[in-house]
Design a protein around this motif. Structure first.
Motif, mmCIF file in Angstrom:
data_model
loop_
_atom_site.group_PDB
_atom_site.id
_atom_site.type_symbol
_atom_site.label_atom_id
_atom_site.label_comp_id
_atom_site.label_asym_id
_atom_site.label_seq_id
_atom_site.Cartn_x
_atom_site.Cartn_y
_atom_site.Cartn_z
ATOM 1 N N ALA A 123 -60.392 41.081 -45.324
ATOM 2 C CA ALA A 123 -61.737 40.832 -44.790
ATOM 3 C C ALA A 123 -62.585 42.096 -44.768
ATOM 4 C CB ALA A 123 -61.636 40.261 -43.378
ATOM 5 N N PHE A 124 -61.936 43.277 -44.846
ATOM 6 C CA PHE A 124 -62.662 44.536 -44.728
ATOM 7 C C PHE A 124 -62.740 45.209 -46.097
ATOM 8 C CE2 PHE A 124 -60.642 43.573 -40.701
ATOM 9 C CZ PHE A 124 -61.692 43.705 -39.804
ATOM 10 N N LYS A 125 -63.616 44.701 -46.931
ATOM 11 C CA LYS A 125 -63.702 45.186 -48.308
ATOM 12 C C LYS A 125 -65.026 45.869 -48.612
ATOM 13 C CE LYS A 125 -60.517 41.936 -50.542
ATOM 14 N NZ LYS A 125 -60.372 40.877 -51.584
ATOM 15 N N GLY A 126 -65.839 46.148 -47.604
ATOM 16 C CA GLY A 126 -67.140 46.715 -47.860
ATOM 17 C C GLY A 126 -67.065 48.114 -48.449
ATOM 18 N N ALA A 127 -68.049 48.453 -49.277
ATOM 19 C CA ALA A 127 -68.111 49.801 -49.841
ATOM 20 C C ALA A 127 -68.271 50.812 -48.725
ATOM 21 C CB ALA A 127 -69.284 49.894 -50.818
ATOM 22 N N GLY A 128 -67.463 51.876 -48.775
ATOM 23 C CA GLY A 128 -67.521 52.884 -47.725
ATOM 24 C C GLY A 128 -67.119 52.348 -46.375
ATOM 25 N N HIS A 129 -66.317 51.275 -46.362
ATOM 26 C CA HIS A 129 -65.839 50.615 -45.143
ATOM 27 C C HIS A 129 -66.967 49.976 -44.341
ATOM 28 C CE1 HIS A 129 -61.907 52.351 -45.896
ATOM 29 N NE2 HIS A 129 -62.436 53.547 -45.930
ATOM 30 N N ARG A 130 -68.161 49.874 -44.909
ATOM 31 C CA ARG A 130 -69.247 49.201 -44.203
ATOM 32 C C ARG A 130 -69.053 47.689 -44.267
ATOM 33 N NH1 ARG A 130 -71.817 53.850 -46.060
ATOM 34 N NH2 ARG A 130 -73.222 54.831 -44.539
ATOM 35 N N VAL A 160 -72.211 49.307 -39.271
ATOM 36 C CA VAL A 160 -70.892 48.986 -38.735
ATOM 37 C C VAL A 160 -69.877 49.306 -39.824
ATOM 38 C CG1 VAL A 160 -69.379 47.195 -37.803
ATOM 39 C CG2 VAL A 160 -71.843 47.121 -37.315
ATOM 40 N N THR A 161 -68.905 50.135 -39.495
ATOM 41 C CA THR A 161 -67.800 50.400 -40.406
ATOM 42 C C THR A 161 -66.523 49.886 -39.755
ATOM 43 O OG1 THR A 161 -67.589 52.653 -39.498
ATOM 44 C CG2 THR A 161 -68.837 52.400 -41.536
ATOM 45 N N ALA A 162 -65.583 49.475 -40.582
ATOM 46 C CA ALA A 162 -64.391 48.839 -40.020
ATOM 47 C C ALA A 162 -63.216 48.979 -40.971
ATOM 48 C CB ALA A 162 -64.660 47.366 -39.730
ATOM 49 N N ARG A 163 -62.039 48.825 -40.401
ATOM 50 C CA ARG A 163 -60.803 48.800 -41.198
ATOM 51 C C ARG A 163 -59.806 47.913 -40.455
ATOM 52 N NH1 ARG A 163 -58.800 54.362 -43.338
ATOM 53 N NH2 ARG A 163 -59.640 53.695 -45.344
ATOM 54 N N GLY A 164 -59.012 47.165 -41.195
ATOM 55 C CA GLY A 164 -57.998 46.313 -40.596
ATOM 56 C C GLY A 164 -56.735 46.319 -41.424
ATOM 57 N N TRP A 165 -55.607 46.032 -40.770
ATOM 58 C CA TRP A 165 -54.328 46.002 -41.473
ATOM 59 C C TRP A 165 -53.310 45.213 -40.658
ATOM 60 C CZ3 TRP A 165 -56.147 50.789 -39.507
ATOM 61 C CH2 TRP A 165 -55.498 51.244 -38.345
ATOM 62 N N SER A 170 -45.719 42.176 -38.164
ATOM 63 C CA SER A 170 -46.798 41.193 -38.035
ATOM 64 C C SER A 170 -47.864 41.583 -37.020
ATOM 65 C CB SER A 170 -46.258 39.788 -37.714
ATOM 66 O OG SER A 170 -45.892 39.660 -36.357
ATOM 67 N N THR A 171 -47.822 42.807 -36.501
ATOM 68 C CA THR A 171 -48.906 43.257 -35.633
ATOM 69 C C THR A 171 -50.165 43.481 -36.461
ATOM 70 O OG1 THR A 171 -47.382 44.347 -34.099
ATOM 71 C CG2 THR A 171 -49.674 45.044 -34.019
ATOM 72 N N SER A 172 -51.243 42.857 -36.040
ATOM 73 C CA SER A 172 -52.531 42.955 -36.739
ATOM 74 C C SER A 172 -53.450 43.897 -35.979
ATOM 75 C CB SER A 172 -53.168 41.572 -36.837
ATOM 76 O OG SER A 172 -54.492 41.647 -37.321
ATOM 77 N N SER A 173 -54.142 44.765 -36.711
ATOM 78 C CA SER A 173 -55.078 45.718 -36.117
ATOM 79 C C SER A 173 -56.439 45.588 -36.782
ATOM 80 C CB SER A 173 -54.578 47.161 -36.280
ATOM 81 O OG SER A 173 -53.322 47.337 -35.681
ATOM 82 N N ARG A 174 -57.481 45.674 -35.955
ATOM 83 C CA ARG A 174 -58.850 45.679 -36.460
ATOM 84 C C ARG A 174 -59.632 46.700 -35.646
ATOM 85 N NH1 ARG A 174 -57.127 40.897 -35.434
ATOM 86 N NH2 ARG A 174 -58.494 40.460 -33.655
ATOM 87 N N ILE A 175 -60.307 47.604 -36.346
ATOM 88 C CA ILE A 175 -61.039 48.684 -35.675
ATOM 89 C C ILE A 175 -62.462 48.714 -36.223
ATOM 90 C CG2 ILE A 175 -61.103 51.149 -35.169
ATOM 91 C CD1 ILE A 175 -58.125 51.267 -35.789
ATOM 92 N N TYR A 176 -63.426 48.651 -35.326
ATOM 93 C CA TYR A 176 -64.839 48.645 -35.697
ATOM 94 C C TYR A 176 -65.532 49.859 -35.077
ATOM 95 C CZ TYR A 176 -63.910 43.665 -36.575
ATOM 96 O OH TYR A 176 -63.388 42.472 -37.007
#
Length: 314
Positions: A123-130, A160-165, A170-176
């Motif tokens: 879901a986090f595929k924006g250029a420059g993490h945007r 807004v920049t973000a990264r997830g993994w 199975s722990t999911s992380s999302r950081i905005y």
């Protein structure tokens, strides 16, 4: 009785003050009953434990992180962190010459790198993490999004920049990282919606009922001039355990969410919050010894999270 009336005293010249610095427009709070409930919970929590604390940061020198010391307590293996490069002549967010508390580093350099063996969230595929602000707002209940979106539009949102993994357990992380025109706009948005109370007045999706301040978060894992609020979902929980936290650092409000079916471990979440705070705050000092990327530091002594066998520290 006769006499001369006294002359009126001279009127002093009016002093015209310069206009105040730009501030975000005042907005009425929409939190209402939720705020009352939050403070009720705060009284109960603080009255029972005497140890509840909102992690507003005021100290610079830190040399360790309790709870992140041993090899078997569950920390993740992370890449080395490098100090973001600033444009020529730009100051750091909390320098005296930066009254807007702005992060001038390239926003693409600020998202936290994923730990070893993590699978990136597609879901986090924006250029420059945007990413679109709408992706960030999806972390909250649908009825909250319209008001938040309007305040982002009116309140100086830059990006807004973000990264997830997801890691193998199975722990999911999302950081905005939500960046505004200045620290004043970031503070207004945070105060109006998140608040930083003893419980999370604004719940992220997945929390069944409530989330309280996590008092097990290391109290000395602080970075100067930032605010950290770490929440843990209260029991009874649903099938997925959700932890989330906020960092307010100058012009940026960060949201960190970790979730896992069953139980989401505390240590990896605390580790993620600590490292995220280091990259945003004033823990990074310029190197006086050698060029190249530097490890983040806690002041005079480098911060060294626990070592994992055969891997570099985070």
């Amino acid at each position: 009785m006769t006499g001369h009336q006294s002359a009126a005293p001279p009127v002093p010249a009016q002093v015209i003050s310069p206009p105040p610095p730009e501030q975000p427009p005042a907005r009425p709070s929409r939190r209402g009953l939720r705020a009352v409930l939050r403070w009720t919970v705060a009284v109960l929590v603080f009255g029972v434990s005497g140890a509840g604390v909102a992690y507003g940061v005021t100290e610079k020198t830190r040399t360790g992180v309790p709870g992140l010391r041993t090899e078997d307590d569950g920390p993740w293996v992370c890449p080395k962190l490098a100090k973001p490069v600033l444009p020529a002549g730009a100051g750091r967010p909390f320098d005296e010459g930066n009254p807007g508390e702005k992060h001038y580093a390239d926003p693409a350099a600020l998202p936290l790198p994923a730990p070893a063996r993590a699978k990136p969230d597609p879901a986090f595929k924006g250029a420059g993490h945007r990413v679109p602000a709408a992706l960030y707002l999806k972390e909250y209940a649908e009825e909250e999004r319209a008001g938040m979106a309007q305040d982002l539009a009116d309140g100086g949102l830059l990006d807004v920049t973000a990264r997830g993994w997801t890691v193998p357990d199975s722990t999911s992380s999302r950081i905005y990282l939500v960046r505004f025109r200045s620290g004043a706009f970031a503070e207004a948005f945070f105060s109006d919606h998140m608040g930083g109370g003893a419980d999370a007045g604004l719940l992220v999706n997945g929390v069944e009922d409530a989330a309280l301040l996590d008092e097990s978060h290391p109290s000395d894992a602080m970075v100067a001039s930032t605010e950290v609020y770490v929440y843990d979902e209260t029991a009874p929980r649903g099938p997925v355990h959700v932890r989330h936290g906020y960092i307010r650092a100058g012009d940026t409000v960060a949201l960190i969410v970790q979730s896992r079916k069953g139980t989401a471990a505390a240590v990896p979440f605390h580790q993620t919050v600590v490292l995220r705070n280091q990259l945003l705050g004033r823990a990074v000092e310029p190197s006086q010894t050698r060029p190249g990327p530097r490890r983040l530091s806690w002041g005079p002594a480098p911060y060294r999270p626990p070592l994992v066998q055969g891997a570099p520290p985070c």
